[in-house]
Enzyme design. Sequence first.
Site, PDB file in Angstrom:
ATOM      1  N   GLU A   1     -23.334 -54.725 -43.247  1.00  0.00           N
ATOM      2  CA  GLU A   1     -22.504 -53.897 -42.356  1.00  0.00           C
ATOM      3  C   GLU A   1     -21.178 -53.568 -43.028  1.00  0.00           C
ATOM      4  O   GLU A   1     -20.109 -53.579 -42.387  1.00  0.00           O
ATOM      5  CB  GLU A   1     -22.255 -54.620 -41.026  1.00  0.00           C
ATOM      6  CG  GLU A   1     -23.530 -55.011 -40.302  1.00  0.00           C
ATOM      7  CD  GLU A   1     -23.294 -55.661 -38.940  1.00  0.00           C
ATOM      8  OE1 GLU A   1     -22.166 -55.558 -38.389  1.00  0.00           O
ATOM      9  OE2 GLU A   1     -24.245 -56.267 -38.419  1.00  0.00           O
TER      10      GLU A   1
ATOM     11  N   ASN B   1     -28.133 -62.913 -39.880  1.00  0.00           N
ATOM     12  CA  ASN B   1     -27.033 -61.987 -40.169  1.00  0.00           C
ATOM     13  C   ASN B   1     -25.747 -62.449 -39.482  1.00  0.00           C
ATOM     14  O   ASN B   1     -25.777 -62.825 -38.312  1.00  0.00           O
ATOM     15  CB  ASN B   1     -27.438 -60.605 -39.619  1.00  0.00           C
ATOM     16  CG  ASN B   1     -26.496 -59.492 -40.020  1.00  0.00           C
ATOM     17  OD1 ASN B   1     -26.146 -59.362 -41.195  1.00  0.00           O
ATOM     18  ND2 ASN B   1     -26.079 -58.688 -39.050  1.00  0.00           N
TER      19      ASN B   1
ATOM     20  N   ASP C   1     -17.854 -52.352 -44.303  1.00  0.00           N
ATOM     21  CA  ASP C   1     -16.754 -51.400 -44.105  1.00  0.00           C
ATOM     22  C   ASP C   1     -15.468 -52.104 -44.517  1.00  0.00           C
ATOM     23  O   ASP C   1     -15.353 -53.321 -44.401  1.00  0.00           O
ATOM     24  CB  ASP C   1     -16.690 -50.816 -42.683  1.00  0.00           C
ATOM     25  CG  ASP C   1     -16.718 -51.842 -41.569  1.00  0.00           C
ATOM     26  OD1 ASP C   1     -16.449 -53.033 -41.830  1.00  0.00           O
ATOM     27  OD2 ASP C   1     -16.995 -51.459 -40.414  1.00  0.00           O
TER      28      ASP C   1
ATOM     29  N   HIS D   1     -17.435 -57.001 -43.056  1.00  0.00           N
ATOM     30  CA  HIS D   1     -16.382 -56.189 -42.432  1.00  0.00           C
ATOM     31  C   HIS D   1     -15.067 -56.695 -43.035  1.00  0.00           C
ATOM     32  O   HIS D   1     -14.558 -57.743 -42.641  1.00  0.00           O
ATOM     33  CB  HIS D   1     -16.386 -56.375 -40.912  1.00  0.00           C
ATOM     34  CG  HIS D   1     -17.643 -55.874 -40.266  1.00  0.00           C
ATOM     35  ND1 HIS D   1     -17.975 -54.537 -40.244  1.00  0.00           N
ATOM     36  CD2 HIS D   1     -18.646 -56.517 -39.625  1.00  0.00           C
ATOM     37  CE1 HIS D   1     -19.137 -54.378 -39.610  1.00  0.00           C
ATOM     38  NE2 HIS D   1     -19.560 -55.569 -39.227  1.00  0.00           N
TER      39      HIS D   1
ATOM     40  N   GLU E   1     -25.220 -63.435 -35.643  1.00  0.00           N
ATOM     41  CA  GLU E   1     -23.923 -64.003 -35.248  1.00  0.00           C
ATOM     42  C   GLU E   1     -24.026 -65.234 -34.352  1.00  0.00           C
ATOM     43  O   GLU E   1     -23.352 -65.326 -33.322  1.00  0.00           O
ATOM     44  CB  GLU E   1     -23.076 -62.906 -34.571  1.00  0.00           C
ATOM     45  CG  GLU E   1     -22.854 -61.728 -35.494  1.00  0.00           C
ATOM     46  CD  GLU E   1     -22.079 -60.566 -34.864  1.00  0.00           C
ATOM     47  OE1 GLU E   1     -21.590 -60.721 -33.735  1.00  0.00           O
ATOM     48  OE2 GLU E   1     -21.975 -59.523 -35.511  1.00  0.00           O
TER      49      GLU E   1
HETATM   50  O1  9MR Z   1     -21.091 -50.580 -34.309  1.00  0.00           O
HETATM   51  C1  9MR Z   1     -21.521 -51.168 -33.103  1.00  0.00           C
HETATM   52  C2  9MR Z   1     -20.759 -50.557 -31.941  1.00  0.00           C
HETATM   53  O2  9MR Z   1     -21.136 -49.189 -31.780  1.00  0.00           O
HETATM   54  C3  9MR Z   1     -21.046 -51.340 -30.670  1.00  0.00           C
HETATM   55  O3  9MR Z   1     -20.208 -50.859 -29.637  1.00  0.00           O
HETATM   56  C4  9MR Z   1     -20.791 -52.803 -30.910  1.00  0.00           C
HETATM   57  C5  9MR Z   1     -21.126 -53.582 -29.662  1.00  0.00           C
HETATM   58  O4  9MR Z   1     -20.892 -54.923 -29.787  1.00  0.00           O
HETATM   59  O5  9MR Z   1     -21.602 -53.263 -31.970  1.00  0.00           O
HETATM   60  C6  9MR Z   1     -21.267 -52.645 -33.167  1.00  0.00           C
HETATM   61  O6  9MR Z   1     -22.005 -53.186 -34.239  1.00  0.00           O
HETATM   62  C7  9MR Z   1     -21.819 -54.571 -34.484  1.00  0.00           C
HETATM   63  C8  9MR Z   1     -23.121 -55.098 -35.026  1.00  0.00           C
HETATM   64  O7  9MR Z   1     -24.160 -54.798 -34.143  1.00  0.00           O
HETATM   65  C9  9MR Z   1     -23.042 -56.589 -35.295  1.00  0.00           C
HETATM   66  N1  9MR Z   1     -21.932 -56.929 -36.129  1.00  0.00           N
HETATM   67  C10 9MR Z   1     -20.655 -56.383 -35.713  1.00  0.00           C
HETATM   68  C11 9MR Z   1     -20.753 -54.873 -35.534  1.00  0.00           C
HETATM   69  C12 9MR Z   1     -19.388 -54.295 -35.193  1.00  0.00           C
HETATM   70  O8  9MR Z   1     -18.951 -54.768 -33.963  1.00  0.00           O
END
Ligand code: 9MR
Length: 444
Positions: free
Chosen positions: A253, A190, A255, A226, A148
């Site tokens: 990722e 990513n 969903d 997402h 990101e």
């Molecule tokens: O699913 C993850 C969540 O449990 C955490 O709190 C969050 C913290 O920023 O990160 C989430 O996963 C993220 C991933 O690492 C990167 N892309 C976005 C995902 C959803 O926020």
Amino acid sequence: MTVTAVVAAGMALLAIAPASAGTTLGASAAEKGRYFGTAVAANKLSDNTYVTILNREFNSVTAENEMKWNATEPQQGQFSHTNGDRIVNHGRQRGMLVRGHALLWHQQQPGWAQNMSGSALRSAAINHVTQVATHYRGKIHSWDVVNEAFADGTGGGRRDSNLQRTGNDWIEAAFRAARAADPGAKLCYNDYNTDGINAKSTGIYNMVRDFKARGVPIDCVGIQSHLTNTVPGDYQANIQRFADLGVDVQITELDITGSNQANVYASVVRSCLAVARCTGITVWGIRDSDSWRTGQNPLLFDNSGNKKAAYTSTLNALNSGGTPVPTTPGTNPTTPPPPSTPPPTSGPGGCTATMFLNSWTGGFVATVRVTAGASAITSWRVTITLPSGAAVTNAWSATNTGTTGTTQWANVSYNGTVAAGQTTEFGFQGTGTATGPSPTCTAS
Ligand code: 9MR
């Protein structure tokens, strides 16, 4: 087992499709030469329903949070891999691939890193990449090396962050460090909101094209996906344009919220299957209750672990159509990456040595395979003459004499004994260019 043997064992997964092929997500994806994975939370590995679904349906895992910087290096220089290891071990013991997520990201940094800047932060970040990728060396199918780093909106440029402020080359520095630490892992960039062809995905596309042109090591692009009730009409075209740059694409990722969920899942799967280099799909959690999108029910299983309509549409899409993943070495998870393969050089004393190189501008990682001849050996020595300008900076699984010119390598205590016809490996990293040298091997 040698590092490469471990990698090879992990990579062999998709060739061993379970007996239930076609009836689970992982088995159906494997039939198409792909993986189907999920994000896993270590603290749910004691939840029976969760683990039952995980083990039955998926053949790849990604640590949802356990390999992030705040989790792995909570204090500078003090590493904590307990929870990441739990996920890696759970997956590998069951023949699953493991995606590493994520070495560098502007979020979920430990407090000490958040407070750093400039060259101190750059060194800390590169050290983090090196240490974590080294810890997991040989066990990770693909790493999200950088996560990101591009801004949302119309500009197509980088996101501001403490990492970005260390210099625009921080991403390539991270990829080079990751390659040196784990030459067998595919290295991915990513990001999210990169599902269609838009300013952000085009910014990333341009970066990947530039990296490929300049030899910066990058193997894959993660499109997080997402999604909210729909998928962009040019989703497949976007995947295809990245693939056309010579990188794999992974849906990392996935969903999907909304009433059209089942159709959109099927559409995403079909798009991936239609592109030969779209090598796998990961959903971001198992049950709706496991999702970070609380209350939005974006996953394939309901809170009780029952299969949803989206599960069925996903499985059906996996079971129909698709373009096979090519079997060219290095283009899919079933085959190891593509180092150059010079013929082995014979030595007089019952062994041969072959050197594989991963090179980039200004540096290289060499992996040297020692193969015993017709009889078992108990020690070996390899001589490698490096071209001028090349210099060894560090090595593993062998001791060396000399770092430039003619270098001599000898086994360490645990890898001197090699059965007839069997192999062991050592490696070293260096600066400059190492193309050309043919190693010779002697054994006793
Ligand atoms: O699913 C993850 C969540 O449990 C955490 O709190 C969050 C913290 O920023 O990160 C989430 O996963 C993220 C991933 O690492 C990167 N892309 C976005 C995902 C959803 O926020």
